[in-house]
Every structure is written in structure tokens, then in C-alpha cells.
Design an enzyme around this catalytic site. Structure first.
Site, PDB file in Angstrom:
ATOM      1  N   ASP A 137       3.886 -13.747   3.621  1.00 53.89           N
ATOM      2  CA  ASP A 137       4.719 -12.674   2.824  1.00 53.89           C
ATOM      3  C   ASP A 137       6.060 -13.386   2.253  1.00 53.89           C
ATOM      4  O   ASP A 137       6.943 -12.690   1.747  1.00 53.89           O
ATOM      5  CB  ASP A 137       5.206 -11.692   3.775  1.00 53.89           C
ATOM      6  CG  ASP A 137       4.472 -10.590   4.059  1.00 53.89           C
ATOM      7  OD1 ASP A 137       3.387 -10.234   3.101  1.00 53.89           O
ATOM      8  OD2 ASP A 137       4.465  -9.965   5.126  1.00 53.89           O
TER       9      ASP A 137
ATOM     10  N   ARG B 247       7.496 -12.379  10.235  1.00 52.88           N
ATOM     11  CA  ARG B 247       8.330 -12.793   8.977  1.00 52.88           C
ATOM     12  C   ARG B 247       9.621 -13.968   9.552  1.00 52.88           C
ATOM     13  O   ARG B 247      10.366 -14.314   8.527  1.00 52.88           O
ATOM     14  CB  ARG B 247       8.925 -11.865   8.070  1.00 52.88           C
ATOM     15  CG  ARG B 247       7.477 -10.982   7.606  1.00 52.88           C
ATOM     16  CD  ARG B 247       7.860 -10.195   6.406  1.00 52.88           C
ATOM     17  NE  ARG B 247       8.176 -11.016   5.299  1.00 52.88           N
ATOM     18  CZ  ARG B 247       8.853 -10.426   3.884  1.00 52.88           C
ATOM     19  NH1 ARG B 247       9.060  -9.062   3.981  1.00 52.88           N
ATOM     20  NH2 ARG B 247       9.331 -11.179   3.039  1.00 52.88           N
TER      21      ARG B 247
ATOM     22  N   ARG C 137      13.449  -1.002   8.307  1.00 55.81           N
ATOM     23  CA  ARG C 137      13.718  -2.388   8.553  1.00 55.81           C
ATOM     24  C   ARG C 137      15.275  -2.665   8.572  1.00 55.81           C
ATOM     25  O   ARG C 137      15.623  -2.703   9.667  1.00 55.81           O
ATOM     26  CB  ARG C 137      13.333  -3.016   7.168  1.00 55.81           C
ATOM     27  CG  ARG C 137      11.850  -2.791   6.882  1.00 55.81           C
ATOM     28  CD  ARG C 137      10.982  -3.310   7.908  1.00 55.81           C
ATOM     29  NE  ARG C 137       9.534  -3.375   7.703  1.00 55.81           N
ATOM     30  CZ  ARG C 137       8.877  -3.992   6.866  1.00 55.81           C
ATOM     31  NH1 ARG C 137       9.325  -5.285   6.476  1.00 55.81           N
ATOM     32  NH2 ARG C 137       7.544  -3.982   6.756  1.00 55.81           N
TER      33      ARG C 137
ATOM     34  N   HIS D 189      11.080  -0.032   2.464  1.00 52.35           N
ATOM     35  CA  HIS D 189      12.141  -0.730   2.160  1.00 52.35           C
ATOM     36  C   HIS D 189      12.829   0.255   0.802  1.00 52.35           C
ATOM     37  O   HIS D 189      12.281   0.838   0.230  1.00 52.35           O
ATOM     38  CB  HIS D 189      11.783  -2.231   1.441  1.00 52.35           C
ATOM     39  CG  HIS D 189      11.574  -3.395   2.241  1.00 52.35           C
ATOM     40  ND1 HIS D 189      10.836  -4.076   2.281  1.00 52.35           N
ATOM     41  CD2 HIS D 189      12.421  -3.687   3.254  1.00 52.35           C
ATOM     42  CE1 HIS D 189      10.921  -5.041   3.013  1.00 52.35           C
ATOM     43  NE2 HIS D 189      11.823  -4.472   3.894  1.00 52.35           N
TER      44      HIS D 189
ATOM     45  N   CYS E  86       9.873  -6.782  -5.241  1.00 52.97           N
ATOM     46  CA  CYS E  86       9.685  -7.578  -4.072  1.00 52.97           C
ATOM     47  C   CYS E  86       9.682  -9.023  -4.181  1.00 52.97           C
ATOM     48  O   CYS E  86      10.029  -9.903  -3.279  1.00 52.97           O
ATOM     49  CB  CYS E  86       8.490  -7.050  -3.284  1.00 52.97           C
ATOM     50  SG  CYS E  86       8.473  -5.529  -2.714  1.00 52.97           S
TER      51      CYS E  86
END
Ligand code: ARG
Length: 271
Positions: free
Chosen positions: A66, A91, A136, A165, A259
């Protein structure tokens, strides 16, 4: 409308894969064409270069599929870089990689005290920092963002797990205007958005479901997923030039153009 030339950070999806699921878009059993992901990413990068933006690249790290989503690597405003802390252990190792890049690039570094997924959840809109929470970035991180950057932080409560997000539910179009999906936000946050941005563009669920709001605007040109045709038409009606890009492979991880893109805001003049 005036376009601002931007300095952007991107990460080539050399090691892109979907081998864990930390959002509803990710299905590790579905096939992913990694080579196609790289080609689509290269088209996005070329789009930015054609618009006159500067694109810097961070070296991808094997085992961090990612890491292509550079927006989650930090928040960079007025030469200050706030590093990140990911919610998910998969992550976690991206955070020091991005932090090291900011340090080498000469930014003033601030370390996060709470879960903070960078520009995925933190968007500068004029003189306000819009900060997402609910999935998140922790609410407690918002106070630290305000201290570090000195912009009033407006908390945005996200309520739909597909739009986990802030940058999947809202796009900053210019200093005054945003586009967003109202139903991705709590009733209170919707009221705040109406108050702050009475002229905002309201996106449809169909646009949001192709990650159409995961767009990058320079104030005049808006780079957005090609599949978000209704949103593109609304933006053109408002005088923006839209540029559709196909990032279908990266969408399998729940990511789109924004992103993949971290804005590096050097000093006040180039904010
Ligand atoms: N698979 C990644 C995650 O769930 C996608 C991140 C997308 N980035 C973003 N800025 N919305 O964390």
C-alpha cells in the site's frame, strides 16, 4: 480560475498487491494485475507533469503493497511535515520510510502522538484544515494537527466504511470550494460543511462508488477517476477542466488519484 503549480510526492507501485483487507474495497482473493497498476500510475504521473506540476518519487519498499498511497505518508504544510502513525500493523513500516524522505528533503519534522493517516484524512481547504475521523485518524490527532500547523482544524465525522478516509468522501477544489458526498458524513458534520461551503458541489453515490471524490485539483484542473462521469460534468459546469484517469487496479486496494499523491507545501507563498 487560476491553476497553482504543485510539488507532489508519489510512490511507484512496484510492489503493489492486495494481500490483506483493511477496508471494504480490498479482496485478497480477487486477481490484481500489478503491471497494469504500474502503467495506470505512470499515466497519472504523466498527467501531473503535463499540467506543469513537479513530481518527486519516494523509493518503494518490498513487502509494503500500500506504499503507493503517498497521501497517507504525511501532511506537509508551510515547510512542516507531520509524520504518520497507521491504524493497521500491515502499513506501520511505511511511516518511517516517508518520515526519512521528508527529513532528507529538508522539512521540519513533527511526530504523531496518535493514529494519523496523513492527507488521507487531513485536507487543507483555504484557511481551514479539514480532518477526518471515525475509521482511521484518531480524533485526538486533530488537536495535534492544529498545534503543529496553526490552522483551525474542523473535525469531520465519517460514517460509511467504504469512505474510510476523508479523501474518499471530499475533494478540495480551490481555496473556497469543495465537492463531497453528504451521506458519508454524520449529520453534524454535514451541517458544518453546509455552513463552511454553501456553494459546494454535492456528489452522488454513483460518483463516490468509483472513488470519484478521490481527486486532485490545482484550482483549475481536476484530475479524477474517469468513471466519475456525473461529477466531472458538474465540475465542468462550474468552470473546472476535468481530466479523467483510469486507476482501476489501484481501486482494488481502495485508492484513487488523490491517494497516490501527497502535496508538498513548501512555504507560505506556495500554499
Ligand atoms: N489500502 C489502503 C488502506 O486501506 C488504501 C489507502 C488509500 N489512501 C487514501 N488516501 N485514501 O489504507
Amino acid at each position: 480560475m487560476d491553476a497553482t503549480s504543485q510539488r507532489l510526492l508519489m510512490c511507484r507501485p512496484t510492489y503493489f498487491a492486495v494481500d490483506y483487507a483493511i477496508n471494504p474495497w480490498m479482496d485478497p482473493s480477487a486477481p490484481v494485475d500489478a503491471a497494469l497498476a504500474v502503467r495506470q500510475w505512470e499515466q497519472l504521473r504523466q498527467t501531473y507533469l503535463d499540467l506543469g506540476h513537479t513530481v518527486e518519487e519516494i523509493t518503494p519498499v518490498p513487502g509494503l503493497p500500500d506504499m503507493v498511497f503517498a497521501a497517507n505518508g504525511g501532511t506537509v504544510i508551510d515547510g512542516r511535515a507531520m509524520a504518520v502513525q497507521f491504524r493497521d500493523p500491515q502499513r506501520a513500516d511505511e511511516a518511517p520510510a516517508y518520515r526519512a524522505w521528508f527529513e532528507a528533503a529538508g522539512f521540519e519534522i513533527y511526530d504523531p502522538k496518535h493514529v494519523n493517516e496523513g492527507e488521507g484524512d487531513v485536507l487543507l481547504a483555504g484557511d481551514h484544515l479539514l480532518a477526518g475521523t471515525g475509521f482511521r485518524t484518531a480524533h485526538a490527532a486533530h488537536a495535534q494537527l492544529q498545534e503543529v500547523f496553526g490552522y483551525p482544524v474542523i473535525t469531520m465525522q465519517l460514517v460509511d466504511p467504504r469512505f474510510y478516509h476523508l479523501d474518499t468522501a471530499l475533494t478540495v477544489l480551490d481555496e473556497r470550494t469543495v465537492a463531497y458526498l453528504p451521506e458519508a458524513f454524520s449529520p453534524g458534520s454535514q451541517a458544518v460543511l453546509r455552513r463552511l461551503f454553501p456553494d459546494a458541489v454535492h456528489a452522488t453515490m454513483a460518483d463516490a462508488e468509483v472513488l470519484g471524490l478521490n481527486a486532485v485539483s490545482d484550482g483549475r484542473h481536476v484530475v479524477l477517476p474517469a468513471q466519475a462521469t456525473d461529477l466531472a460534468a458538474k465540475l465542468r459546469d462550474r468552470g473546472y477542466e476535468t481530466i479523467g484517469v483510469d486507476l482501476s487496479e489501484l481501486r482494488k486496494a481502495g485508492g484513487g488519484p488523490k491517494c497516490c499523491t501527497l502535496r508538498l507545501r513548501q512555504g507560505k507563498a506556495s500554499k
